[in-house]
Scaffold this active site. Structure first.
Site, PDB file in Angstrom:
ATOM      1  N   LYS A 248      10.484 -11.372  12.742  1.00  0.00           N
ATOM      2  CA  LYS A 248      11.766 -11.353  13.432  1.00  0.00           C
ATOM      3  C   LYS A 248      11.671 -12.103  14.754  1.00  0.00           C
ATOM      4  O   LYS A 248      10.667 -12.020  15.458  1.00  0.00           O
ATOM      5  CB  LYS A 248      12.179  -9.902  13.689  1.00  0.00           C
ATOM      6  CG  LYS A 248      13.566  -9.728  14.289  1.00  0.00           C
ATOM      7  CD  LYS A 248      13.879  -8.249  14.471  1.00  0.00           C
ATOM      8  CE  LYS A 248      15.230  -8.045  15.134  1.00  0.00           C
ATOM      9  NZ  LYS A 248      15.531  -6.603  15.343  1.00  0.00           N
TER      10      LYS A 248
ATOM     11  N   LYS B 250       0.577  -1.404  21.184  1.00  0.00           N
ATOM     12  CA  LYS B 250       0.419  -1.976  22.523  1.00  0.00           C
ATOM     13  C   LYS B 250      -0.829  -1.457  23.224  1.00  0.00           C
ATOM     14  O   LYS B 250      -1.523  -2.200  23.914  1.00  0.00           O
ATOM     15  CB  LYS B 250       1.668  -1.694  23.365  1.00  0.00           C
ATOM     16  CG  LYS B 250       2.893  -2.465  22.900  1.00  0.00           C
ATOM     17  CD  LYS B 250       4.088  -2.213  23.808  1.00  0.00           C
ATOM     18  CE  LYS B 250       5.299  -3.030  23.356  1.00  0.00           C
ATOM     19  NZ  LYS B 250       6.476  -2.805  24.226  1.00  0.00           N
TER      20      LYS B 250
ATOM     21  N   LYS C 236      11.835 -11.726  21.877  1.00  0.00           N
ATOM     22  CA  LYS C 236      11.738 -12.184  23.259  1.00  0.00           C
ATOM     23  C   LYS C 236      10.292 -12.223  23.737  1.00  0.00           C
ATOM     24  O   LYS C 236       9.954 -12.961  24.649  1.00  0.00           O
ATOM     25  CB  LYS C 236      12.538 -11.252  24.187  1.00  0.00           C
ATOM     26  CG  LYS C 236      14.031 -11.317  23.997  1.00  0.00           C
ATOM     27  CD  LYS C 236      14.771 -10.637  25.138  1.00  0.00           C
ATOM     28  CE  LYS C 236      14.709  -9.135  25.074  1.00  0.00           C
ATOM     29  NZ  LYS C 236      13.794  -8.503  25.990  1.00  0.00           N
TER      30      LYS C 236
END
Length: 328
Positions: A193, A112, A196
């Protein structure tokens, strides 16, 4: 006494069938066998900027979905993390005993931080907050997905270091449950996967998607170049669709193979879509009932926080005593 289990979800994005089949459904099933605490981790969410009004909305939406999925708040508290001040207080105490090098090697932090010009310190401290979430309730078991396994191992390292420095204080959490839920992949990219945080209208099926949207998304799902289902040479997209059907239908492997072997993909997708629509119908109906009474939902969240507060406060007080911090 039943072993205490703790798990949580961030109130960001839209909860999808991967969250339901991989976590929520499993949480509901294990309630009789464990003393369960389920968190809505809003303090984790704000390690990256969130629009305030949207975050507040998502917190209550996530709580309503927990209840609609079958979590019984009388049995298993549904706790908004920020309603229990001990989470933040214990995080600071643990931060003071956690080497920075441990945090800088975390895969999610490196991933990130590499995508942003500037990052907040909260992103670096994210795993310490996760450790505090677990250790404050002295949880015996913490079911997490592969993407959080490194953070759970760090929690164990932090607990071991603290216990070595100050004496036995924290329960060492086990890393997994005996069984796990289904692993659901993205409809548009079955190599990844379902997430969200992944954008794109065809990636995930939200738990609140209406039937027409569910059918449309599944009919556009990635398959492979074969004309029909071949159990001996199956593409990842086809395997994912079959996993979704089996998770909702409860069919055995033999039933699945007998029914779907050789079926053309258009027919497969139609049947998967109907299984998903039928499987989500009770959850969506219950969700509508819960959200029609905001006062009920807010009372559940207040009462849940009050129920776990004594556990959290006792742990924080013990940690402060161990460290020599003044407790009065």
């Amino acid at each position: 006494m039943k072993p205490r289990v703790l798990s949580g979800i961030q109130p960001t994005g839209s909860l999808h069938i991967g969250n339901y089949l991989g976590a929520l459904k499993h949480w509901v099933q294990m309630q009789p066998d464990y003393e369960s605490i389920f968190l809505i981790v809003d303090l984790h969410a704000i390690t990256l900027y969130q629009e305030p009004a949207e975050l507040l909305k998502k917190i209550e939406q996530t709580a309503a979905i927990f209840l609609a999925a079958g979590i019984d708040p009388k049995q298993s508290p549904v706790v908004v993390q920020s309603l229990v001040p001990g989470h933040a207080e214990l995080t600071w105490l643990l931060t003071c005993t956690t080497p920075v090098g441990w945090l800088e090697r975390m895969t999610q932090y490196k991933d990130k931080s590499s995508k942003q010009e500037s990052i907040g310190d909260g992103l670096l401290q994210y795993p310490v907050l996760m450790a505090a979430d677990i250790l404050i309730y002295q949880a015996n078991v913490v079911p997490v997905g592969d993407d959080q396994s490194q953070h759970l191992e760090l929690t164990r390292d932090i607990a071991q270091r603290f216990n070595a420095l100050y004496g036995d204080t924290f329960v060492m959490p086990a890393t997994k449950l005996p069984t796990v839920g289904a692993r659901i992949m993205g409809l548009d990219d079955p190599a990844k996967k379902m997430s969200k945080s992944t954008e794109g209208p065809g990636h995930a099926i939200s738990l609140l998607d209406p039937p027409s949207v569910i059918r449309k998304k599944i009919m556009r799902a990635t398959t492979d170049s074969l004309p029909g289902v071949d159990y001996d040479d199956m593409g990842a997209g086809v395997a994912n669709l079959l996993t979704i059907h089996q998770a909702f239908s409860g069919w055995t492997d033999d039933q699945m193979k007998a029914h779907f072997a050789g079926m053309r993909y258009g027919d497969l997708k139609k049947q998967v879509a109907e299984a998903v629509v039928a499987g989500l119908e009770p959850l969506q109906a219950r969700y509508a009932e819960i959200t029609a009474d905001p006062a009920y939902l807010r009372s559940v969240l207040r009462e849940s926080a009050q129920r776990v507060m004594p556990i959290a406060e006792a742990t924080v007080r013990l940690v402060k005593q161990r460290m020599g911090v003044y407790v009065g």
